[in-house]
Design a protein around this motif. Structure first.
Motif, PDB file in Angstrom:
ATOM      1  N   ASP A 151       0.863  -1.094  -0.091  1.00 54.15           N
ATOM      2  CA  ASP A 151       0.050  -0.054   0.193  1.00 54.15           C
ATOM      3  C   ASP A 151       0.851   1.274   0.248  1.00 54.15           C
ATOM      4  O   ASP A 151       0.491   2.284   0.510  1.00 54.15           O
ATOM      5  CB  ASP A 151      -0.983   0.053   1.266  1.00 54.15           C
ATOM      6  CG  ASP A 151      -2.045  -0.977   0.988  1.00 54.15           C
ATOM      7  OD1 ASP A 151      -2.467  -1.134   0.082  1.00 54.15           O
ATOM      8  OD2 ASP A 151      -2.266  -1.783   2.105  1.00 54.15           O
ATOM      9  N   TYR A 152       2.051   1.098  -0.689  1.00 53.79           N
ATOM     10  CA  TYR A 152       3.007   2.318  -0.532  1.00 53.79           C
ATOM     11  C   TYR A 152       2.507   3.613  -1.495  1.00 53.79           C
ATOM     12  O   TYR A 152       1.582   3.364  -2.442  1.00 53.79           O
ATOM     13  CB  TYR A 152       4.259   1.997  -1.141  1.00 53.79           C
ATOM     14  CG  TYR A 152       5.187   3.180  -1.802  1.00 53.79           C
ATOM     15  CD1 TYR A 152       5.786   3.614  -0.870  1.00 53.79           C
ATOM     16  CD2 TYR A 152       5.051   3.466  -3.051  1.00 53.79           C
ATOM     17  CE1 TYR A 152       6.643   4.865  -1.223  1.00 53.79           C
ATOM     18  CE2 TYR A 152       6.051   4.499  -3.434  1.00 53.79           C
ATOM     19  CZ  TYR A 152       6.875   5.102  -2.732  1.00 53.79           C
ATOM     20  OH  TYR A 152       7.521   6.172  -2.882  1.00 53.79           O
ATOM     21  N   ARG A 153       2.458   4.449  -0.787  1.00 50.12           N
ATOM     22  CA  ARG A 153       2.097   5.996  -1.743  1.00 50.12           C
ATOM     23  C   ARG A 153       3.083   6.994  -1.395  1.00 50.12           C
ATOM     24  O   ARG A 153       3.756   7.044  -0.272  1.00 50.12           O
ATOM     25  CB  ARG A 153       0.886   6.358  -1.080  1.00 50.12           C
ATOM     26  CG  ARG A 153       0.419   8.069  -1.257  1.00 50.12           C
ATOM     27  CD  ARG A 153      -0.303   8.226  -2.437  1.00 50.12           C
ATOM     28  NE  ARG A 153      -0.553   9.780  -2.596  1.00 50.12           N
ATOM     29  CZ  ARG A 153      -1.935  10.023  -2.461  1.00 50.12           C
ATOM     30  NH1 ARG A 153      -2.826   9.159  -2.439  1.00 50.12           N
ATOM     31  NH2 ARG A 153      -2.163  11.464  -2.398  1.00 50.12           N
ATOM     32  N   LYS A 154       3.582   7.305  -2.382  1.00 51.53           N
ATOM     33  CA  LYS A 154       4.724   8.327  -2.568  1.00 51.53           C
ATOM     34  C   LYS A 154       4.249   9.839  -1.788  1.00 51.53           C
ATOM     35  O   LYS A 154       3.206  10.025  -2.361  1.00 51.53           O
ATOM     36  CB  LYS A 154       5.334   8.547  -3.803  1.00 51.53           C
ATOM     37  CG  LYS A 154       6.465   9.522  -4.010  1.00 51.53           C
ATOM     38  CD  LYS A 154       6.992   9.677  -5.294  1.00 51.53           C
ATOM     39  CE  LYS A 154       8.369  10.744  -5.293  1.00 51.53           C
ATOM     40  NZ  LYS A 154       8.989  10.948  -6.716  1.00 51.53           N
ATOM     41  N   ALA A 155       5.019  10.286  -0.732  1.00 48.60           N
ATOM     42  CA  ALA A 155       4.331  11.385  -0.139  1.00 48.60           C
ATOM     43  C   ALA A 155       4.452  12.744  -1.118  1.00 48.60           C
ATOM     44  O   ALA A 155       5.357  12.623  -2.201  1.00 48.60           O
ATOM     45  CB  ALA A 155       5.083  11.720   1.108  1.00 48.60           C
ATOM     46  N   SER A 156       3.576  13.942  -0.853  1.00 50.09           N
ATOM     47  CA  SER A 156       3.586  14.788  -2.084  1.00 50.09           C
ATOM     48  C   SER A 156       4.781  15.715  -1.516  1.00 50.09           C
ATOM     49  O   SER A 156       5.416  16.496  -2.416  1.00 50.09           O
ATOM     50  CB  SER A 156       2.504  15.655  -1.541  1.00 50.09           C
ATOM     51  OG  SER A 156       2.107  15.994  -0.130  1.00 50.09           O
ATOM     52  N   ASN A 178       0.877  -5.314   9.562  1.00 52.59           N
ATOM     53  CA  ASN A 178       1.546  -4.688   8.509  1.00 52.59           C
ATOM     54  C   ASN A 178       0.684  -3.751   7.611  1.00 52.59           C
ATOM     55  O   ASN A 178       1.039  -3.176   6.579  1.00 52.59           O
ATOM     56  CB  ASN A 178       2.293  -5.871   7.546  1.00 52.59           C
ATOM     57  CG  ASN A 178       3.163  -4.867   6.380  1.00 52.59           C
ATOM     58  OD1 ASN A 178       4.185  -4.217   6.684  1.00 52.59           O
ATOM     59  ND2 ASN A 178       3.158  -5.485   5.157  1.00 52.59           N
ATOM     60  N   ASP A 179      -0.568  -3.650   8.029  1.00 48.81           N
ATOM     61  CA  ASP A 179      -1.753  -2.924   7.367  1.00 48.81           C
ATOM     62  C   ASP A 179      -1.145  -1.312   7.763  1.00 48.81           C
ATOM     63  O   ASP A 179      -0.749  -1.101   8.946  1.00 48.81           O
ATOM     64  CB  ASP A 179      -2.972  -3.247   7.632  1.00 48.81           C
ATOM     65  CG  ASP A 179      -3.554  -2.959   9.086  1.00 48.81           C
ATOM     66  OD1 ASP A 179      -3.818  -1.811   9.482  1.00 48.81           O
ATOM     67  OD2 ASP A 179      -3.568  -3.894  10.113  1.00 48.81           O
ATOM     68  N   VAL A 180      -1.619  -0.601   6.767  1.00 46.26           N
ATOM     69  CA  VAL A 180      -1.203   0.932   6.843  1.00 46.26           C
ATOM     70  C   VAL A 180      -1.948   1.561   8.020  1.00 46.26           C
ATOM     71  O   VAL A 180      -1.494   2.308   8.799  1.00 46.26           O
ATOM     72  CB  VAL A 180      -1.416   1.682   5.603  1.00 46.26           C
ATOM     73  CG1 VAL A 180      -1.163   3.165   6.139  1.00 46.26           C
ATOM     74  CG2 VAL A 180      -0.765   1.067   4.504  1.00 46.26           C
ATOM     75  N   GLU A 229     -11.814  -0.635  -1.133  1.00 45.87           N
ATOM     76  CA  GLU A 229     -10.326  -0.510  -0.902  1.00 45.87           C
ATOM     77  C   GLU A 229      -9.665   0.538  -1.470  1.00 45.87           C
ATOM     78  O   GLU A 229      -8.843   1.234  -0.740  1.00 45.87           O
ATOM     79  CB  GLU A 229      -9.563  -1.829  -1.104  1.00 45.87           C
ATOM     80  CG  GLU A 229      -8.267  -1.822  -1.012  1.00 45.87           C
ATOM     81  CD  GLU A 229      -7.838  -3.205  -1.668  1.00 45.87           C
ATOM     82  OE1 GLU A 229      -6.485  -3.474  -1.419  1.00 45.87           O
ATOM     83  OE2 GLU A 229      -8.349  -4.143  -2.073  1.00 45.87           O
ATOM     84  N   ALA A 230     -10.172   1.342  -2.721  1.00 44.70           N
ATOM     85  CA  ALA A 230      -9.562   2.163  -3.284  1.00 44.70           C
ATOM     86  C   ALA A 230      -9.936   3.497  -2.294  1.00 44.70           C
ATOM     87  O   ALA A 230      -9.023   4.333  -2.273  1.00 44.70           O
ATOM     88  CB  ALA A 230      -9.925   2.240  -4.629  1.00 44.70           C
ATOM     89  N   GLY A 251      -3.474   7.811   1.679  1.00 42.92           N
ATOM     90  CA  GLY A 251      -2.699   8.748   1.190  1.00 42.92           C
ATOM     91  C   GLY A 251      -2.727  10.146   1.380  1.00 42.92           C
ATOM     92  O   GLY A 251      -1.457  10.775   1.591  1.00 42.92           O
ATOM     93  N   GLN A 252      -3.720  10.650   1.935  1.00 45.30           N
ATOM     94  CA  GLN A 252      -3.705  11.905   2.383  1.00 45.30           C
ATOM     95  C   GLN A 252      -3.273  12.147   3.793  1.00 45.30           C
ATOM     96  O   GLN A 252      -2.446  13.108   4.033  1.00 45.30           O
ATOM     97  CB  GLN A 252      -5.217  12.405   2.696  1.00 45.30           C
ATOM     98  CG  GLN A 252      -6.424  12.402   1.385  1.00 45.30           C
ATOM     99  CD  GLN A 252      -7.713  12.935   1.714  1.00 45.30           C
ATOM    100  OE1 GLN A 252      -8.155  13.585   2.600  1.00 45.30           O
ATOM    101  NE2 GLN A 252      -8.641  12.183   0.845  1.00 45.30           N
ATOM    102  N   VAL A 253      -3.285  10.911   4.567  1.00 42.14           N
ATOM    103  CA  VAL A 253      -2.749  11.160   5.944  1.00 42.14           C
ATOM    104  C   VAL A 253      -0.978  11.104   5.664  1.00 42.14           C
ATOM    105  O   VAL A 253      -0.160  11.800   6.100  1.00 42.14           O
ATOM    106  CB  VAL A 253      -3.086   9.851   6.621  1.00 42.14           C
ATOM    107  CG1 VAL A 253      -2.170   9.757   7.854  1.00 42.14           C
ATOM    108  CG2 VAL A 253      -4.456   9.874   7.032  1.00 42.14           C
TER     109      VAL A 253
END
Length: 532
Positions: A343-348, A433-435, A476-477, A484-486
């Motif tokens: 569930d990787y999300r590149k930070a802004s 391991n969940d976000v 899930e999306a 991702g906002q967090v």
């Protein structure tokens, strides 16, 4: 300090937990549990069959806590508990994917706030007694009871009630929908009600579970001995007759023990020794969530402005830190979780090495002649990183005094509010391991409210709201979008944020063990592992 403790519960906090229920750890020389088949000698090889031979391993940390799974935070007893206890659901040690263990299958969803789990027939605790729904209810209720100050309670606040439908079925009622319920309950290990109620202190020292291995003895700075649970009928039976875990805090001693054949596996191979382990001995470095984070006291006027916190991140030459101090065994943080996470999300906001931007931010914040004390824990690799952090900050005119001490001492200061900034390791992924879990550990409750003074900010309130919204979503999306906002928010705030995510080097003798895999968390696992 053990990584699991550093993940969020330091030794001082652990003592607060244990004092709340009157538990005193009693690990003594010669401490032996009842029963258990005779071993066939330390170091004996097996024939590859089920329950053959002895596995010996070198662990990094001594016993800093007892074994009660409701409260243990020590790295070594936590790893041992993975073999001694079961949950209804457990995490695969290597993949961290949830799978049923005491339950016959993943809990069934009856409606949005009701789940049921069916127990494995014939499951027994190590004393020979049957595992019942009553034991499951007891295990969850003692975790949820505020009087017990359980470390695990923070991960299951959504559970309202737990009841036994019959001797083999348990029903959970939730306070509100929580989509990750089936996997999250892995944090609660099932314990025998009769034994725990009779002597909780004794249970902490001599644990009794239903796992594939049963506890035999433990000596605080020497070893833990476990033996095969012959009546185990679950999906992961012991493949060795006995295990002897040598507690070896000296890294050179662990490496020597592996090379000499005294042990068949070791954790935490020093980065400098990785290339020197060859032949039948193998080292593999696994990318982990385990991070080095910077945490600032947001109540300190020097760090109230997030631009100062951002500047100190931009000033870090993270690539140099990784190559010089960690010999390449880490990845720079480009989001809250590493890029290998599903569930990787590149930070802004990504903190590249940018001295000009760092200086500009300090000037905009009016932070002239900035000086403060940076506390660090005395973990070996953290000590190696320390002078490089100081050097990076000196390049933008910031004077940081380094204060390196044992983790317990540093967190004692933190919990009193007596600190400026802290650099330390952490890894809550051992619990899950969940976000949602990984974010709540550092950004919801204890840490922001009691440690780094972020609780009064609008950003903290928004973080809590977003996490709570995501927890109730079945889409899930949409859930990932809120996470991702967090991610963007905590990166921008930089009140507590990772600098890098480590790789964990594990060494083992390939022709001595079957089925062995290195872990993405601190510790070793011999679930489904045998002697060759």
């Amino acid at each position: 300090m053990p990584s699991r403790s550093a993940a969020g519960v330091d030794r001082r906090t652990f003592l607060r937990y244990t004092s709340a229920i009157g538990v005193t750890t009693a690990i003594t020389t010669g401490l032996t549990a009842c029963g258990g088949p005779a071993s066939n000698g330390d170091g004996a090889k097996g024939s590859g069959g089920s329950g053959a031979g002895t596995i010996e391993a070198g662990l990094s940390y001594a016993l800093s806590t007892g074994f009660d799974p409701m409260i243990t935070s020590g790295a070594t007893p936590y790893a041992a508990n993975m073999h001694i206890f079961e949950g209804l659901v457990d995490l695969d040690p290597a993949t961290l994917v949830a799978r049923p263990t005491l339950a016959t299958e993943m809990p069934k969803k009856i409606n949005a706030t009701t789940y049921r789990a069916t127990l494995r027939k014939g499951a027994t605790f190590h004393d020979g007694s049957a595992v019942t729904a009553e034991d499951v209810v007891f295990s969850f209720e003692r975790v949820l009871d505020p009087k017990n100050a359980s470390l695990m309670a923070q991960f299951v606040p959504f559970i309202d009630t737990v009841k036994a439908v019959d001797t083999g079925t348990v029903e959970f009622k939730l306070k509100s929908p929580f989509a990750l319920f089936p996997s999250r309950i892995s944090v609660v290990r099932i314990v025998p009600k009769k034994i725990v109620e009779k002597d909780v202190k004794g249970f902490d020292a001599e644990p009794v579970g239903s796992g594939p291995y049963k506890f035999v003895s433990a000596v605080r700075e020497d070893k833990i001995v476990m033996t095969k649970h012959d009546k185990y009928n679950g999906p992961h039976p012991a493949k060795a007759q006995k295990m002897v875990w040598r507690l070896m805090s000296d890294p050179s001693a662990r490496v020597s023990a592996l090379k000499s054949g005294r042990v068949q596996a070791i954790e935490d191979v020093p980065y400098i020794d990785v290339k020197g382990i060859t032949g039948e001995n193998k080292v593999e470095s696994v990318q982990s969530f385990g991070l080095l984070f910077l945490m600032f006291n947001c109540k300190d006027e020097r760090f109230e402005d997030k631009r100062v916190r951002q500047a100190l991140h931009y000033a870090l030459d993270t690539e140099k830190i990784i190559e010089t101090a960690l010999l390449g065994n880490a990845a720079p943080a480009t989001g809250y979780v590493p890029a290998t996470h599903p569930d990787y999300r590149k930070a802004s906001t990504v903190y590249s090495h940018d001295l000009a931007k760092a200086k500009k931010l300090l000037a905009e914040a009016g932070a002239k002649d900035l000086s403060f004390t940076l506390m660090l824990t005395d973990t070996g690799w953290v000590k190696d990183v320390a002078p490089l952090i100081k050097e990076s900050w000196a390049a933008i005119g910031v004077d940081a005094t380094l204060d390196i001490a044992k983790s317990a001492a540093q967190y004692a200061k933190v919990d009193k509010g007596d600190f400026h900034a802290l650099a330390a390791p952490g890894d809550p992924s051992v619990f899950g391991n969940d976000v949602d879990l990984l974010m709540r550990w550092f950004y919801y409750g204890f840490w922001p409210e009691k440690r780094y003074g972020w609780a009064g900010s609008a950003a903290y309130k928004k973080t809590k709201s977003l996490l709570d919204q995501a927890a109730g979503l079945t889409d899930e999306a949409k859930r990932k979008e809120l996470w991702g906002q967090v991610t963007d928010l905590v990166a921008d705030e930089a009140a507590l944020y990772p600098v890098l995510h480590r790789k964990l080097p594990t060494g083992w003798t390939t022709d001595a063990l079957t089925g062995f895999k290195p872990l993405p968390t601190t510790g070793l696992s011999f679930i489904d592992v045998g002697r060759a």
